[in-house]
Design a protein around this motif. Structure first.
Motif, PDB file in Angstrom:
ATOM      1  N   VAL A 159       0.813  -1.216   0.000  1.00  0.00           N
ATOM      2  CA  VAL A 159       0.000   0.000   0.000  1.00  0.00           C
ATOM      3  C   VAL A 159       0.849   1.271   0.000  1.00  0.00           C
ATOM      4  O   VAL A 159       0.323   2.373  -0.180  1.00  0.00           O
ATOM      5  N   PHE A 160       2.182   1.087   0.215  1.00  0.00           N
ATOM      6  CA  PHE A 160       3.066   2.259   0.228  1.00  0.00           C
ATOM      7  C   PHE A 160       4.507   1.799   0.058  1.00  0.00           C
ATOM      8  O   PHE A 160       4.829   0.623   0.246  1.00  0.00           O
ATOM      9  N   ASN A 161       5.374   2.761  -0.292  1.00  0.00           N
ATOM     10  CA  ASN A 161       6.798   2.451  -0.400  1.00  0.00           C
ATOM     11  C   ASN A 161       7.327   1.961   0.943  1.00  0.00           C
ATOM     12  O   ASN A 161       6.894   2.437   2.004  1.00  0.00           O
ATOM     13  N   GLY A 162       8.277   1.047   0.919  1.00  0.00           N
ATOM     14  CA  GLY A 162       8.833   0.552   2.168  1.00  0.00           C
ATOM     15  C   GLY A 162       9.850  -0.550   1.936  1.00  0.00           C
ATOM     16  O   GLY A 162      10.275  -0.815   0.810  1.00  0.00           O
ATOM     17  N   GLU A 163      10.205  -1.205   3.029  1.00  0.00           N
ATOM     18  CA  GLU A 163      11.175  -2.308   2.989  1.00  0.00           C
ATOM     19  C   GLU A 163      10.560  -3.530   3.656  1.00  0.00           C
ATOM     20  O   GLU A 163       9.928  -3.420   4.717  1.00  0.00           O
ATOM     21  N   VAL A 164      10.746  -4.692   3.038  1.00  0.00           N
ATOM     22  CA  VAL A 164      10.208  -5.929   3.595  1.00  0.00           C
ATOM     23  C   VAL A 164      10.953  -6.247   4.885  1.00  0.00           C
ATOM     24  O   VAL A 164      12.164  -6.502   4.872  1.00  0.00           O
ATOM     25  N   LEU A 165      10.213  -6.212   5.993  1.00  0.00           N
ATOM     26  CA  LEU A 165      10.813  -6.475   7.299  1.00  0.00           C
ATOM     27  C   LEU A 165      10.932  -7.976   7.562  1.00  0.00           C
ATOM     28  O   LEU A 165      11.903  -8.444   8.170  1.00  0.00           O
ATOM     29  N   ALA A 166       9.909  -8.725   7.105  1.00  0.00           N
ATOM     30  CA  ALA A 166       9.932 -10.173   7.340  1.00  0.00           C
ATOM     31  C   ALA A 166       8.962 -10.869   6.402  1.00  0.00           C
ATOM     32  O   ALA A 166       7.959 -10.293   5.975  1.00  0.00           O
ATOM     33  N   VAL A 167       9.302 -12.108   6.077  1.00  0.00           N
ATOM     34  CA  VAL A 167       8.389 -13.023   5.380  1.00  0.00           C
ATOM     35  C   VAL A 167       8.333 -14.257   6.248  1.00  0.00           C
ATOM     36  O   VAL A 167       9.343 -14.906   6.482  1.00  0.00           O
ATOM     37  N   GLN A 168       7.143 -14.564   6.756  1.00  0.00           N
ATOM     38  CA  GLN A 168       7.032 -15.607   7.761  1.00  0.00           C
ATOM     39  C   GLN A 168       5.877 -16.547   7.446  1.00  0.00           C
ATOM     40  O   GLN A 168       4.976 -16.206   6.673  1.00  0.00           O
ATOM     41  N   GLY A 169       5.906 -17.690   8.080  1.00  0.00           N
ATOM     42  CA  GLY A 169       4.835 -18.661   7.914  1.00  0.00           C
ATOM     43  C   GLY A 169       5.044 -19.820   8.864  1.00  0.00           C
ATOM     44  O   GLY A 169       6.104 -19.942   9.496  1.00  0.00           O
ATOM     45  N   THR A 170       4.011 -20.660   8.981  1.00  0.00           N
ATOM     46  CA  THR A 170       4.107 -21.831   9.841  1.00  0.00           C
ATOM     47  C   THR A 170       3.702 -23.069   9.050  1.00  0.00           C
ATOM     48  O   THR A 170       3.201 -22.978   7.928  1.00  0.00           O
ATOM     49  N   LYS A 171       3.903 -24.207   9.660  1.00  0.00           N
ATOM     50  CA  LYS A 171       3.537 -25.463   9.004  1.00  0.00           C
ATOM     51  C   LYS A 171       2.024 -25.567   8.810  1.00  0.00           C
ATOM     52  O   LYS A 171       1.548 -26.137   7.845  1.00  0.00           O
ATOM     53  N   THR A 172       1.278 -25.007   9.761  1.00  0.00           N
ATOM     54  CA  THR A 172      -0.188 -25.113   9.693  1.00  0.00           C
ATOM     55  C   THR A 172      -0.849 -23.885   9.081  1.00  0.00           C
ATOM     56  O   THR A 172      -2.002 -23.941   8.670  1.00  0.00           O
ATOM     57  N   GLY A 173      -0.126 -22.766   9.034  1.00  0.00           N
ATOM     58  CA  GLY A 173      -0.728 -21.530   8.532  1.00  0.00           C
ATOM     59  C   GLY A 173      -0.090 -21.053   7.248  1.00  0.00           C
ATOM     60  O   GLY A 173       0.994 -21.505   6.859  1.00  0.00           O
ATOM     61  N   ASN A 174      -0.770 -20.133   6.578  1.00  0.00           N
ATOM     62  CA  ASN A 174      -0.258 -19.563   5.336  1.00  0.00           C
ATOM     63  C   ASN A 174       0.719 -18.427   5.632  1.00  0.00           C
ATOM     64  O   ASN A 174       0.625 -17.787   6.683  1.00  0.00           O
TER      65      ASN A 174
END
Length: 398
Positions: A316-331
């Motif tokens: 929705v705005f300019n920025g920097e990816v702080l984290a990409v996360q996920g779990t075995k059971t979740g998306n």
């Protein structure tokens, strides 16, 4: 009369502006209804659960109620505009009557003294040159005034005709709105009946539904806690790197560029684009009651937007990816940093970015997950700052 006419004109202009705002709102609601209808239609091929259908119908019922309210407001405002116009027409008619009477008297008087001989005698009978000059000026002024009166009558007549045309159009618009409201109310009744029928079938197995909602809420709370922990750790790491106290600092240690980005993000509050190209908000921010059982409370840390199958999630705005996360059971989910603001994009099936990537406004960052059971594609979107989540709906454009 002039004061009354001015007040009526001012009131009419104010009402017209309000009418435009209401019409824009009505068109927005109609667009929202079309979107939810399209989303429901696109899921008909899937084996939808009753609960999902109930939630869709509940959403439609609430939107239709809003549409009826806005349309009623429009019709009421049109009634006031019609009344204002009628007052203006009455005022103009009085003015026109007065002008015509005054003009008729002038014409009669002018006719009686229209001959050049009368005018010459009027001038020659003057006692001195000064009086003759003033009489000549009077003749000229009287002639000009006659001309002005004629022009004023023409202008007032045209204004009256224009107001009458506007009044007729307003009455047609009002009749059209009332008819649209009648149709909307009928559709609302049909949706309510279908909703009540499905709710009755769901309530037969309310225990299972309550358990399902509770389980989903627990999973959502667990993910939120994990996100909050991740953000706290990132804040502590940035302050440690900058040589600041990790315990007293609530926000990130920002560079001048990052502070400018944060200021720009704040300046665009209420103007940010949606995190998907099309969609409707199915679940709003904060605590709310279940659409099926009002004894069940749902607490949402953001908004949940129903969108199209295979829809792209976008920054929705300019920025920097702080984290990409996920779990075995979740998306998986993506966190994007905008100074001390973090936007969160949850329930993705694919992710196109990695930690540290610079992203721009409207850049695709992933694909929204589609539930194979319900056929529903739902993006969970949140805004985070100062150790708490905020209402995202006040940040994105209405």
């Amino acid at each position: 009369m002039i004061l009354l006419f001015s007040l009526c004109t001012f009131a009419l202009n104010a009402q017209s502006k309000k009418q435009q705002e209401l019409e824009a709102r009505r068109q927005s609601i109609l667009s929202e209804i079309r979107q939810i209808n399209n989303l429901i239609a696109s899921k008909k091929q899937e084996e939808k659960t009753i609960i999902s259908t109930v939630e869709d119908l509940n959403y439609k019922v609430n939107v239709r109620k809003n549409l009826i309210k806005v349309t009623n407001d429009q019709a009421n405002l049109l009634t006031r505009e019609i009344n204002t116009n009628q007052k203006q027409i009455s005022t103009l008619r009085d003015q026109l009557k007065y002008l015509k009477e005054d003009y008729a008297a002038m014409v009669v008087k002018s006719y009686k003294s229209k001959s050049e001989q009368s005018r010459v005698m009027f001038l020659l009978s003057s006692e001195n040159f000064k009086q003759a000059y003033k009489r000549l000026q009077y003749i000229r002024q009287y002639t000009d005034y006659q001309k002005e009166q004629g022009e004023e009558i023409t202008r007032k007549t045209e204004q009256l005709q224009q107001l009458n045309t506007t009044l007729l159009q307003q009455k047609k618009d009002k009749d059209k709105l009332l008819e649209e409201n009648r149709v909307a109310k009928q559709k609302l009744e049909d949706d309510v009946k279908e909703h009540e029928k499905l709710v009755a079938s769901v309530r037969k197995n309310m225990t299972a539904y309550a358990s399902q909602v509770k389980s989903k809420q627990q999973e959502a709370d667990r993910i939120d806690r994990e996100i909050e922990k991740l953000i706290r750790e990132a804040i502590a790491a940035s302050n440690k790197k900058a040589g600041k106290s990790e315990t007293t600092s609530k926000g990130f240690a920002l560079t001048p560029e990052a502070r400018a980005l944060e200021a720009s993000f704040e300046a665009n509050k209420g103007k940010l684009p949606w995190p998907v190209r099309t969609g409707v908000i199915k679940v709003r921010y904060g605590k709310q009651r279940s659409s099926i059982d009002n004894t069940i409370e749902i607490n949402s840390s953001g908004i949940r937007i129903a969108t199209d199958k295979n829809a792209k999630a976008r920054a929705v705005f300019n920025g920097e990816v702080l984290a990409v996360q996920g779990t075995k059971t979740g998306n998986p989910w993506v966190l994007i940093q905008h100074g001390n603001y973090i936007t969160v994009y949850k329930n993705l099936s694919k992710v196109y970015v990695v930690k540290g990537d610079k992203v721009t406004t409207n850049q695709d960052i992933g694909e929204v997950f589609t539930d194979q059971t319900t056929g529903e594609s739902m993006l969970w979107f949140s805004v985070y700052r100062d150790s708490k989540f905020q209402d995202p709906s006040i940040w994105i454009v209405r």
